[in-house]
Design an enzyme around this catalytic site. Sequence first.
Site, PDB file in Angstrom:
ATOM      1  CB  VAL A   7       4.389   2.826   4.138  1.00  0.00           C
ATOM      2  CG1 VAL A   7       5.066   1.657   3.447  1.00  0.00           C
ATOM      3  CG2 VAL A   7       4.290   2.576   5.637  1.00  0.00           C
ATOM      4  CE1 TYR A  31     -10.116   9.374   6.859  1.00  0.00           C
ATOM      5  CE2 TYR A  31      -8.921   9.309   8.942  1.00  0.00           C
ATOM      6  CZ  TYR A  31      -9.391   8.666   7.814  1.00  0.00           C
ATOM      7  OH  TYR A  31      -9.150   7.322   7.636  1.00  0.00           O
ATOM      8  CG  ASN A  33      -0.985   4.485  10.606  1.00  0.00           C
ATOM      9  OD1 ASN A  33      -1.547   4.644  11.703  1.00  0.00           O
ATOM     10  ND2 ASN A  33      -0.534   5.496   9.884  1.00  0.00           N
ATOM     11  CG  PHE A  51       9.561   7.131   4.413  1.00  0.00           C
ATOM     12  CD1 PHE A  51       9.534   8.514   4.212  1.00  0.00           C
ATOM     13  CD2 PHE A  51       9.544   6.659   5.722  1.00  0.00           C
ATOM     14  CE1 PHE A  51       9.476   9.401   5.291  1.00  0.00           C
ATOM     15  CE2 PHE A  51       9.502   7.529   6.807  1.00  0.00           C
ATOM     16  CZ  PHE A  51       9.462   8.901   6.589  1.00  0.00           C
ATOM     17  CD  GLU A  86     -14.436  15.858  16.147  1.00  0.00           C
ATOM     18  OE1 GLU A  86     -15.231  14.924  16.342  1.00  0.00           O
ATOM     19  OE2 GLU A  86     -13.889  16.484  17.073  1.00  0.00           O
ATOM     20  NE  ARG A 119       0.639   8.044  12.802  1.00  0.00           N
ATOM     21  CZ  ARG A 119       0.982   9.122  13.514  1.00  0.00           C
ATOM     22  NH1 ARG A 119       1.705   9.009  14.602  1.00  0.00           N
ATOM     23  NH2 ARG A 119       0.595  10.329  13.127  1.00  0.00           N
TER      24      ARG A 119
HETATM   25  P1  NAD Z   1      -8.163   5.053  -0.478  1.00  0.00           P
HETATM   26  O1  NAD Z   1      -8.118   6.523  -0.575  1.00  0.00           O
HETATM   27  O2  NAD Z   1      -7.206   4.238  -1.287  1.00  0.00           O
HETATM   28  O3  NAD Z   1      -9.613   4.496  -0.801  1.00  0.00           O
HETATM   29  C1  NAD Z   1     -10.791   5.243  -0.628  1.00  0.00           C
HETATM   30  C2  NAD Z   1     -11.718   4.958  -1.796  1.00  0.00           C
HETATM   31  O4  NAD Z   1     -12.938   5.665  -1.605  1.00  0.00           O
HETATM   32  C3  NAD Z   1     -11.146   5.428  -3.144  1.00  0.00           C
HETATM   33  O5  NAD Z   1     -11.320   4.438  -4.113  1.00  0.00           O
HETATM   34  C4  NAD Z   1     -11.949   6.681  -3.453  1.00  0.00           C
HETATM   35  O6  NAD Z   1     -12.014   6.968  -4.817  1.00  0.00           O
HETATM   36  C5  NAD Z   1     -13.282   6.339  -2.817  1.00  0.00           C
HETATM   37  N1  NAD Z   1     -14.095   7.514  -2.467  1.00  0.00           N
HETATM   38  C6  NAD Z   1     -13.700   8.601  -1.758  1.00  0.00           C
HETATM   39  N2  NAD Z   1     -14.710   9.474  -1.629  1.00  0.00           N
HETATM   40  C7  NAD Z   1     -15.791   8.913  -2.263  1.00  0.00           C
HETATM   41  C8  NAD Z   1     -17.133   9.335  -2.489  1.00  0.00           C
HETATM   42  N3  NAD Z   1     -17.593  10.507  -2.035  1.00  0.00           N
HETATM   43  N4  NAD Z   1     -17.951   8.504  -3.203  1.00  0.00           N
HETATM   44  C9  NAD Z   1     -17.498   7.325  -3.669  1.00  0.00           C
HETATM   45  N5  NAD Z   1     -16.237   6.879  -3.499  1.00  0.00           N
HETATM   46  C10 NAD Z   1     -15.394   7.670  -2.791  1.00  0.00           C
HETATM   47  O7  NAD Z   1      -7.996   4.704   1.081  1.00  0.00           O
HETATM   48  P2  NAD Z   1      -7.837   3.312   1.832  1.00  0.00           P
HETATM   49  O8  NAD Z   1      -6.551   3.310   2.541  1.00  0.00           O
HETATM   50  O9  NAD Z   1      -8.174   2.178   0.927  1.00  0.00           O
HETATM   51  O10 NAD Z   1      -8.970   3.463   2.942  1.00  0.00           O
HETATM   52  C11 NAD Z   1     -10.232   2.835   2.810  1.00  0.00           C
HETATM   53  C12 NAD Z   1     -11.054   3.088   4.061  1.00  0.00           C
HETATM   54  O11 NAD Z   1     -10.367   2.598   5.211  1.00  0.00           O
HETATM   55  C13 NAD Z   1     -11.335   4.577   4.322  1.00  0.00           C
HETATM   56  O12 NAD Z   1     -12.640   4.712   4.823  1.00  0.00           O
HETATM   57  C14 NAD Z   1     -10.336   4.936   5.401  1.00  0.00           C
HETATM   58  O13 NAD Z   1     -10.791   5.980   6.196  1.00  0.00           O
HETATM   59  C15 NAD Z   1     -10.226   3.634   6.169  1.00  0.00           C
HETATM   60  N6  NAD Z   1      -8.928   3.555   6.869  1.00  0.00           N
HETATM   61  C16 NAD Z   1      -7.784   3.239   6.190  1.00  0.00           C
HETATM   62  C17 NAD Z   1      -6.578   3.202   6.864  1.00  0.00           C
HETATM   63  C18 NAD Z   1      -5.288   2.823   6.186  1.00  0.00           C
HETATM   64  O14 NAD Z   1      -4.241   2.840   6.838  1.00  0.00           O
HETATM   65  N7  NAD Z   1      -5.262   2.439   4.930  1.00  0.00           N
HETATM   66  C19 NAD Z   1      -6.532   3.510   8.232  1.00  0.00           C
HETATM   67  C20 NAD Z   1      -7.710   3.861   8.878  1.00  0.00           C
HETATM   68  C21 NAD Z   1      -8.917   3.858   8.195  1.00  0.00           C
HETATM   69  N1  UDP Z   2       5.167  11.357   7.764  1.00  0.00           N
HETATM   70  C1  UDP Z   2       6.505  11.685   7.529  1.00  0.00           C
HETATM   71  N2  UDP Z   2       6.890  11.856   6.234  1.00  0.00           N
HETATM   72  C2  UDP Z   2       6.057  11.692   5.174  1.00  0.00           C
HETATM   73  C3  UDP Z   2       4.705  11.350   5.424  1.00  0.00           C
HETATM   74  C4  UDP Z   2       4.299  11.196   6.742  1.00  0.00           C
HETATM   75  O1  UDP Z   2       7.305  11.824   8.446  1.00  0.00           O
HETATM   76  O2  UDP Z   2       6.509  11.869   4.029  1.00  0.00           O
HETATM   77  C5  UDP Z   2       4.748  11.143   9.166  1.00  0.00           C
HETATM   78  C6  UDP Z   2       3.495  11.910   9.578  1.00  0.00           C
HETATM   79  O3  UDP Z   2       3.837  13.200  10.037  1.00  0.00           O
HETATM   80  C7  UDP Z   2       2.954  11.016  10.671  1.00  0.00           C
HETATM   81  C8  UDP Z   2       3.349   9.595  10.237  1.00  0.00           C
HETATM   82  O4  UDP Z   2       4.413   9.777   9.305  1.00  0.00           O
HETATM   83  O5  UDP Z   2       3.580  11.302  11.894  1.00  0.00           O
HETATM   84  C9  UDP Z   2       2.232   8.824   9.572  1.00  0.00           C
HETATM   85  O6  UDP Z   2       1.680   9.655   8.575  1.00  0.00           O
HETATM   86  P1  UDP Z   2       0.566   9.145   7.557  1.00  0.00           P
HETATM   87  O7  UDP Z   2       0.178  10.302   6.734  1.00  0.00           O
HETATM   88  O8  UDP Z   2       1.029   7.908   6.868  1.00  0.00           O
HETATM   89  O9  UDP Z   2      -0.647   8.659   8.484  1.00  0.00           O
HETATM   90  P2  UDP Z   2      -1.361   9.265   9.789  1.00  0.00           P
HETATM   91  O10 UDP Z   2      -0.640  10.485  10.268  1.00  0.00           O
HETATM   92  O11 UDP Z   2      -2.729   9.563   9.339  1.00  0.00           O
HETATM   93  O12 UDP Z   2      -1.255   8.161  10.769  1.00  0.00           O
END
Ligand code: NAD
Ligand code: UDP
Length: 310
Positions: free
Chosen positions: A186, A143, A172, A189, A145, A209
């Site tokens: 989130v 993810y 996040n 929990f 890289e 976070r």
């Molecule tokens: P999510 O998993 O709910 O949404 C991802 C969507 O992409 C899903 O609908 C999934 O079915 C679709 N998808 C995955 N692989 C696919 C493929 N090969 N072809 C077509 N569709 C595909 O995640 P999200 O939280 O909505 O995240 C959306 C974007 O935002 C992602 O690129 C994620 O990396 C980025 N992002 C989200 C967060 C966050 O906290 N929510 C943080 C950092 C980056």
């Molecule tokens: N985490 C946790 N319990 C859970 C899920 C996640 O303590 O049930 C921690 C995880 O180890 C990380 C933080 O919460 O330190 C955020 O995790 P998340 O998977 O939401 O996002 P990311 O690590 O990608 O920021």
Amino acid sequence: MRILVTGGAGFLGSHLVDRLMELDHDVLCLDNYYTGTKRNLSHWLGHPRLELIRHDITEPIRLEVDQVYHLACPASPVHYQFNSIKTVKTNVLGTLNMLGLAKRVRARFLLASTSEVYGDPEVHPQTEDYRGNVNCTGIRSCYDEGKRMAETLTYDYHRAHGLDVRVVRIFNTYGPRMLPNDGRVVSNFIVQALRGQALTIYGDGSQTRSFCYVSDLIEGLLRLMASNHTEPVNIGNPREYTILELAQAIQQRINPGAELEFKPLPQDDPRQRQPDIARARDWLGWEPTVPLDEGLSRTIDYFRERLDAA
Ligand code: NAD
Ligand code: UDP
């Protein structure tokens, strides 16, 4: 405008589709439904301005659009590690395909990148010019890289082909429409507390976070797309919490008697994370407006309803 949202059936994508539909755009949603679901868009199904296309972005596709919001990629560690090679393909081949699509029709292209490009950061808070501390051989690398390469490709298309690009580094973000089994902290929990289960804290809960509510995040995406800034922009809420504080806040709201269960910390779990949002403030006039308290209430209401209906 005609606007393509890849990953439009996912958590963030579906909220973005909502805003674009409300702004009267024609919206194409491209998704393979890996972690997304049509249920997230059920209120728009059949609307003449929304088109749902089941498609995997690792395969090329030709579409005529004015803008591309490229969000397709599983975001939860549980889901992106389930098939890590596929995650790399989605980020690299998928982003290449979407850049190619945008180049052909001269569409403006916004990449949803991530705070994970900073890895386990040694600079705090993280500014956009920080180059990060990322392990290229670990379980999060597919993810982290993958997204770094997606950024590289985006800027290479900008330099080589003059593609009009925007890059947002999302920190996040949480809110309604996360999946109950999403695996992120989130939703885990809240679902655990509502089910009367122990809240699973990985490590000692001292890692931090910064949590952004989804409506704030989407406003940031729209403003960045409308701006003239091609450099990366952090979007996130700079208020930082330990994971233990988050667990206690959710425990107090839902079930003060719920247990806290400490589990091993996954490999390469970043110890601290907080966005520096000076660029977003100065360039986009953006800052978060929904405090954690209020965002948690809305998210808890959503999961309560969803679990009751199940
Ligand atoms: P999510 O998993 O709910 O949404 C991802 C969507 O992409 C899903 O609908 C999934 O079915 C679709 N998808 C995955 N692989 C696919 C493929 N090969 N072809 C077509 N569709 C595909 O995640 P999200 O939280 O909505 O995240 C959306 C974007 O935002 C992602 O690129 C994620 O990396 C980025 N992002 C989200 C967060 C966050 O906290 N929510 C943080 C950092 C980056
Ligand atoms: N985490 C946790 N319990 C859970 C899920 C996640 O303590 O049930 C921690 C995880 O180890 C990380 C933080 O919460 O330190 C955020 O995790 P998340 O998977 O939401 O996002 P990311 O690590 O990608 O920021």
